[in-house]
Motif scaffolding. Structure first.
Motif, PDB file in Angstrom:
ATOM      1  N   PHE A   1      29.195  88.912 -46.872  1.00  0.00           N
ATOM      2  CA  PHE A   1      28.417  88.768 -48.102  1.00  0.00           C
ATOM      3  C   PHE A   1      27.905  90.136 -48.557  1.00  0.00           C
TER       4      PHE A   1
ATOM      5  N   LEU B   1      18.788  88.331 -47.738  1.00  0.00           N
ATOM      6  CA  LEU B   1      19.863  87.344 -47.607  1.00  0.00           C
ATOM      7  C   LEU B   1      19.396  86.299 -46.605  1.00  0.00           C
TER       8      LEU B   1
ATOM      9  N   ILE C   1      20.196  82.751 -44.488  1.00  0.00           N
ATOM     10  CA  ILE C   1      21.228  81.840 -43.975  1.00  0.00           C
ATOM     11  C   ILE C   1      20.552  80.744 -43.174  1.00  0.00           C
ATOM     12  N   ASN C   2      20.700  79.518 -43.642  1.00  0.00           N
ATOM     13  CA  ASN C   2      20.105  78.351 -42.977  1.00  0.00           C
ATOM     14  C   ASN C   2      18.607  78.537 -42.733  1.00  0.00           C
TER      15      ASN C   2
ATOM     16  N   LEU D   1      29.968  81.600 -39.483  1.00  0.00           N
ATOM     17  CA  LEU D   1      29.223  80.434 -39.964  1.00  0.00           C
ATOM     18  C   LEU D   1      29.960  79.153 -39.627  1.00  0.00           C
TER      19      LEU D   1
ATOM     20  N   VAL E   1      23.707  79.556 -47.720  1.00  0.00           N
ATOM     21  CA  VAL E   1      23.434  80.985 -47.874  1.00  0.00           C
ATOM     22  C   VAL E   1      22.935  81.228 -49.299  1.00  0.00           C
ATOM     23  N   TYR E   2      21.803  81.975 -49.412  1.00  0.00           N
ATOM     24  CA  TYR E   2      21.296  82.340 -50.733  1.00  0.00           C
ATOM     25  C   TYR E   2      20.500  83.635 -50.624  1.00  0.00           C
TER      26      TYR E   2
END
Length: 403
Positions: free
Chosen positions: A321, A338, A340-341, A368, A374-375
């Motif tokens: 990413f 970033l 993730i989860n 993953l 993911v955001y």
């Protein structure tokens, strides 16, 4: 003297060509010294020599093709008797492994111009080689003039070497030869494998010279056999592997005990393509829990949601990413994370000490599981962007699918 020698050579060439099997004759001109220069005479003689060599090569190739066709026809018409003359076979007659060309596809060559053995091999169809065959008349493969690659058959059906110890006095010999280390996969190419002969309760009493093996499309193998070190040893054909010849293109032949074989569906690698790139078409200030990157340029695989700004991993694998910002506030820090989860894993940080603009791009690679979220979050500071600047961005790609 030179002119006389050239005249004699021209005369011999004319005689040789006129009596060649091509059925064609050539009249060579007899030169004299006063007719043409010596250099030109030599040039013309060389041309005739090269022409003669060419026709000789053509006739030789035609003769070889005819011999191969005759042997192939003879094999197709030969009866398959239950009894095999083992004494004759062990003498290494040239009719033992008859030539055969695999005609499913055109011949293929590797980078070195060498013919692919999967399409160029000799058939070895001798029922006495089967693991369930025993006889008082024993064969010895040391007496066979092995040449090139071979594919094993049993009464016209494809078969392969055993991968486990075979009982003594089987396969039409005293010490049966079996393959150590198993057969390769297609992607392995040509491999070298050890060969052992069972004798006196020792599965590897005879360590025969290693052979080369290659897996071919269609669930069969080709072997480059060599002479064993002693008599009486012979290469075996595992009667239990006859089922492998019936496997379909999308199946592989498998066995848990190397005795009972079965066809099963092959697990094809998932070739998922996942790529996305999006931007936020405006400025951000302060804390924004989840940036909604609404302007999407690439979304191969459809894993990125522009309404929520969240990427959902479609398959388990390795992903990479990247995310960026453009800070423009004097003396303030700007942080993008970033996530993730729910875990903050990578930071994009800027601090501008003067009235200037500063950009920053951060990348992150990780493994993953399918369904991972993911955001990007804007934790603090000020990020500048407009509808065309593409300074606040988020993107990524799937690099490798994992099981």
């Amino acid at each position: 003297m030179v002119a006389a020698g050239i005249q004699l050579l021209a005369l011999l060439l004319a005689c040789a060509v006129s009596t060649a099997e091509t059925g064609q004759s050539f009249n060579l001109k007899m030169w004299r010294k006063e007719d043409q220069p010596v250099q030109q005479q030599f040039s013309q003689v060389n041309e005739e020599i090269e022409r003669l060599k060419y026709y000789q090569a053509v006739m030789k190739q035609k003769q070889e093709d005819m011999n191969q066709a005759i042997m192939h026809c003879a094999q197709m018409q030969a009866p398959r008797d239950e009894e095999v003359n083992v004494t004759t076979l062990q003498e290494g007659s040239n009719t033992l492994p008859y030539p055969f060309s695999h005609e499913d596809k055109d011949p293929e060559e590797d980078n070195d111009g060498v013919l692919d053995p999967c399409y160029h091999y000799s058939v070895l169809d001798q029922p006495w080689r089967a693991t369930n065959f025993s006889t008082k008349n024993v064969a010895c493969d040391q007496k066979v003039q092995w040449k090139g690659w071979y594919r094993l058959f049993y009464r016209g059906k494809t078969i392969q070497m055993p991968e486990r110890c075979v009982k003594m006095e089987m396969c039409g010999t005293h010490a049966p030869l079996w393959l150590v280390g198993g057969h390769p996969r297609i992607r392995d190419g040509i491999v070298t494998r050890k060969v052992c002969g069972h004798w006196n309760r020792n599965c590897c009493a005879f360590k025969s010279p290693p052979i080369q093996v290659k897996a071919c499309k269609g669930n069969f193998y080709v072997y480059k056999f060599v002479k064993p070190q002693a008599c009486h040893l012979a290469y075996c054909a595992d009667i239990n592997t006859l089922v492998c010849g019936r496997c379909k293109k999308d199946e592989i032949c498998n066995s848990r005990d190397k005795i009972n074989w079965f066809c099963k569906k092959s697990k094809r690698r998932v070739k998922a393509k996942v790529h996305f790139f999006a931007s936020y078409p405006g400025s951000l200030q302060g804390k924004v829990n989840r940036i909604q990157f609404s302007k999407v340029y690439v979304n191969v695989g459809g894993a990125f949601n522009s309404r929520t700004g969240v990427f959902t991993a479609p398959v388990t694998g390795v992903y990479q990413f990247f995310f960026s910002t453009q800070s423009a506030t004097n003396g303030a820090k700007t942080d993008l994370w970033l996530v993730i989860n729910g875990y903050w894993v990578a930071l994009s940080h800027t601090r501008v000490s003067s009235p200037n603009s500063l950009g920053n791009l951060s990348t992150y690679m990780t493994s993953l599981r399918k369904g991972a979220l993911v955001y990007v979050t804007h934790n603090c500071g000020y990020s500048w962007a407009n509808s065309v600047s593409n300074t606040i961005t988020f993107g990524g790609s799937l690099l490798l699918v994992q099981r």
